[in-house]
Design a protein around this motif. Structure first.
Motif, mmCIF file in Angstrom:
data_model
loop_
_atom_site.group_PDB
_atom_site.id
_atom_site.type_symbol
_atom_site.label_atom_id
_atom_site.label_comp_id
_atom_site.label_asym_id
_atom_site.label_seq_id
_atom_site.Cartn_x
_atom_site.Cartn_y
_atom_site.Cartn_z
ATOM 1 N N LYS A 70 30.113 33.997 0.484
ATOM 2 C CA LYS A 70 29.798 32.562 -0.268
ATOM 3 C C LYS A 70 30.946 31.913 -0.398
ATOM 4 O O LYS A 70 31.175 31.483 -1.351
ATOM 5 C CB LYS A 70 29.266 32.928 -1.372
ATOM 6 C CG LYS A 70 28.016 33.852 -1.555
ATOM 7 C CD LYS A 70 26.836 33.294 -0.963
ATOM 8 C CE LYS A 70 25.515 33.881 -0.726
ATOM 9 N NZ LYS A 70 24.517 33.178 0.077
ATOM 10 N N ASN A 116 33.566 28.759 0.009
ATOM 11 C CA ASN A 116 33.078 27.380 -0.019
ATOM 12 C C ASN A 116 32.323 26.549 1.133
ATOM 13 O O ASN A 116 33.382 26.491 2.282
ATOM 14 C CB ASN A 116 34.315 26.470 -0.653
ATOM 15 C CG ASN A 116 33.882 25.116 -0.997
ATOM 16 O OD1 ASN A 116 33.041 24.591 -0.252
ATOM 17 N ND2 ASN A 116 34.316 24.477 -1.979
ATOM 18 N N LYS A 117 31.466 26.433 1.388
ATOM 19 C CA LYS A 117 30.806 25.989 2.839
ATOM 20 C C LYS A 117 31.294 24.688 3.010
ATOM 21 O O LYS A 117 31.277 24.315 4.207
ATOM 22 C CB LYS A 117 29.119 26.222 2.689
ATOM 23 C CG LYS A 117 28.649 25.067 1.747
ATOM 24 C CD LYS A 117 26.990 25.325 1.808
ATOM 25 C CE LYS A 117 26.411 24.514 0.735
ATOM 26 N NZ LYS A 117 24.884 24.554 0.849
#
Length: 628
Positions: A400, A402-403
């Motif tokens: 997870k 930061n996309k």
């Protein structure tokens, strides 16, 4: 804290491991200056008498930023964070993603095949790297005297044979021996480069990436060839990740930032400065950097360094093979751990022999590093692209990150990998087909084994009987019991082994005492005697026994029996019978073609009797047919 992290916690160990990493991890990328700049300039179409300065500036710019983007940012800063309990490599990524994905996930087979392909490509690279590295060093003899040319191949083969012969002593011991040598090597690279730069400091303008972009634009007709050669400067970057389990993250990072990276840049720019003032040095700019009195010492040092360079990918191949066995991607191999301090230090004799044979064939077939450069690059860039793709999936979807920040970053890095891969695919007919063929064969083996093993496990579980249900059935009808102790080797202590069911079906008896023994290897070098054995007692004199061994200990069944006699069971060794399942796998008619490679490998795999070192006069192998 993982075993790797625990080992690397002290400052003294950190420095020692950083030095050891020089001898194992950085050998490949550290010997690229022997040939990378020369081949890249020649690929741009340089001819004697032409203006070499714009070519030198453009190539140096491309090499610099390839090292920064591909090695430093991608591997050192990002991908090396994707460790699996301290282990690195393509299978570390595959294992982490496989655990995170559900069995019915549509991405599962994509991850499995991608991981298998990345490993197969790495093995292809593991054969070419020793060949091109050693040849490029020994070719310095031709600078010393053209009459030495006929001796290049025999000397290279002798050095390669010596390298593979010492692999059995372990990467840790090799790293300790080779680390100081590589320290001298990198220091020599930096000093020779710096002295040359001082004579022509304008070469430092090449740090500007604009020079590289302009070169590709102005030489668009050969831009693909240029990029296919520039990638030679970053080969070995993937070994930083594959060998991470040997030394850990911090020692590798320190060695890169404080020594390897600056010395590489100094040497490349030193060669460039020399070429800008003496274009005739293009025949071998690396050796021309050295003054006449230092030529022979540099030739000897380079020969030793290239032998060490080959160690990086070879030790990485051992790690990859070990992880493949653990994940069930290939049949069981005998893996020997060579150090008590680190689980990642392993030696796999069959892999060593396979790589040695491949390297010898390549040296005899291509005969020069320039010819081998055509075959080099496809496997490396392919493996790097898969590393980027799987690492992106892991970091963004599983961990997870930061996309909004990392999806574009991984996309950019993957694009660079694709550009380098595409450039090298143009060399397919010139020799690039060799690592592709090797990778294709290995991929077929792994996919066949994975597919067949899943079918076999499914067939086993579909016909299995829970131990508690079997014991309940004995309450209703107890077969005759005969004297003695029967020990059944089992992978699970809650399932009745097929060998027991076959024995009961055909002989109509059970032994007076029945022991279901599971042998487990744990991620510690040794296991304390107090923690060696766990026993669970059941009705009808049935017992489940779990025996733990450290990874530095031989998995020896009679040692386990000695612990049972001392702690729990007072039986004579003469009354023990070991029952080992030996199933013969057959394929249904509809899937015979797909499963034939798996069936062949399963039948030729080392048996459990030999693996557990069961005395043959006490072993009973009971088999049957299992249809998949």
């Amino acid at each position: 804290m993982t075993p790797v992290q625990n080992l690397h916690s002290s400052k003294k160990n950190l420095y020692a491991l950083s030095l050891g990493a020089l001898g194992v991890v950085f050998g490949d990328i550290g010997t690229s200056p022997l040939y990378a700049l020369k081949v890249s300039i020649e690929s741009a179409g340089f001819k004697s008498g032409a203006d070499i300065e714009p070519l030198v500036q453009g190539i140096l710019s491309l090499i610099t930023w390839a090292l920064v983007l591909v090695v430093m940012i991608k591997y050192v800063f990002i991908i090396m964070k994707a460790d699996n309990k301290g282990e690195g490599g393509i299978f570390a990524l595959t294992a982490l993603l496989s655990k995170a994905l559900k069995k019915d996930s549509r991405y599962r087979w994509f991850v499995i095949v991608a991981g298998a392909l990345g490993a197969a490509l790495f093995f292809g690279d593991s054969m070419i790297t020793p060949a091109i590295s050693v040849l490029s060093a020994v070719e310095g003899l031709k600078v010393l005297s053209p009459d030495m040319a006929p001796y290049v191949v025999p000397i290279a083969l002798a050095l390669i044979s010596g390298l593979f012969a010492i692999e059995r002593f372990g990467t840790g011991k090799i790293g300790i021996a080779f680390g100081p040598v590589m320290l001298v090597w990198f220091s020599a690279l930096g000093i020779l480069g710096l002295l040359s730069i001082m004579n022509n400091p304008i070469v430092l303008m090449s740090l500007n990436p604009i020079y590289g972009v302009n070169l590709l634009i102005e030489h668009s007709g050969v831009a693909v060839a240029i990029l296919g050669s520039v990638v030679l400067a970053v080969t070995g970057g993937e070994a930083l990740y594959a060998d991470m389990g040997h030394f850990g993250l911090k020692p590798i990072q320190r060695a890169w930032f404080f020594l390897v990276f600056p010395c590489l840049l100094l040497n490349y720019f030193g060669q460039g400065a020399l070429l800008m003032s003496q274009p005739s040095a293009i025949d071998n700019p690396f050796y021309r950097l050295a003054p006449d009195w230092a030529l022979i010492p540099m030739l000897i040092l380079a020969s030793i360094a290239t032998v060490i360079a080959s160690q990086a990918v070879i030790s990485g191949a051992f790690s990859i093979a070990t992880q493949a066995v653990r994940l069930g991607y290939i049949p069981r191999l005998r893996v020997r751990h060579t150090a008590a301090e680190e689980i990642g230090q392993v030696y796999v004799s069959k892999i060593n022999l396979f790589l040695f044979a491949g390297v010898v064939v390549l040296v005899l077939g291509f005969k020069s590093s320039e010819n081998l450069a055509s075959a080099y690059g496809v496997s490396v860039t392919g493996a790097m692209a898969i590393d980027t793709l799987l690492a992106g999936f892991l970091m963004v979807l599983v961990r997870k990150w930061n996309k909004w920040l990392f999806v574009p970053l991984f996309g950019f890095l993957f694009l660079i990998d694709l550009v380098f891969l595409g450039a090298n695919l143009f060399k397919f007919l010139e020799g690039g087909w060799i690592p592709v063929c090797v990778a294709s064969i290995l991929l077929l083996i792994m996919v066949s084994w994975i597919y067949g093993r899943e079918k076999l496990l499914k067939a086993r579980w579909s016909s299995s009987i829970l131990l508690v249900d079997f014991l309940k059935s004995l309450d209703l009808q107890l077969p005759p019991r005969v004297s003695g102790t029967a020990i059944f080797m089992v992978p699970h202590d809650n399932i009745v082994p097929n060998s027991l069911l076959h024995n009961l079906k055909h002989n109509k008896v059970l032994h007076e005492r029945v022991v279901l023994m599971n042998m487990e290897t744990v991620n510690s070098p040794f296991v304390a005697d107090s923690e060696r054995v766990t026993i669970q007692h059941w009705e009808h004199n049935f017992h489940s026994v779990n025996v733990r061994f450290g990874f530095m200990e031989d998995v020896h069944v009679m040692r386990a029996v000695a612990f049972l006699r001392a702690r729990e069971f007072h039986f004579s060794l003469s009354e023990i019978s070991f029952f080992v399942g030996k199933e013969k796998v057959v394929a249904r008619h509809s899937s015979a073609f797909l499963l034939s490679p798996f069936i062949y490998m399963h039948r030729s795999m080392q048996g459990a009797t030999e693996y557990f070192q069961i005395p043959f006069n006490h072993a009973m192998e009971i088999g049957g047919y299992i249809e998949v």
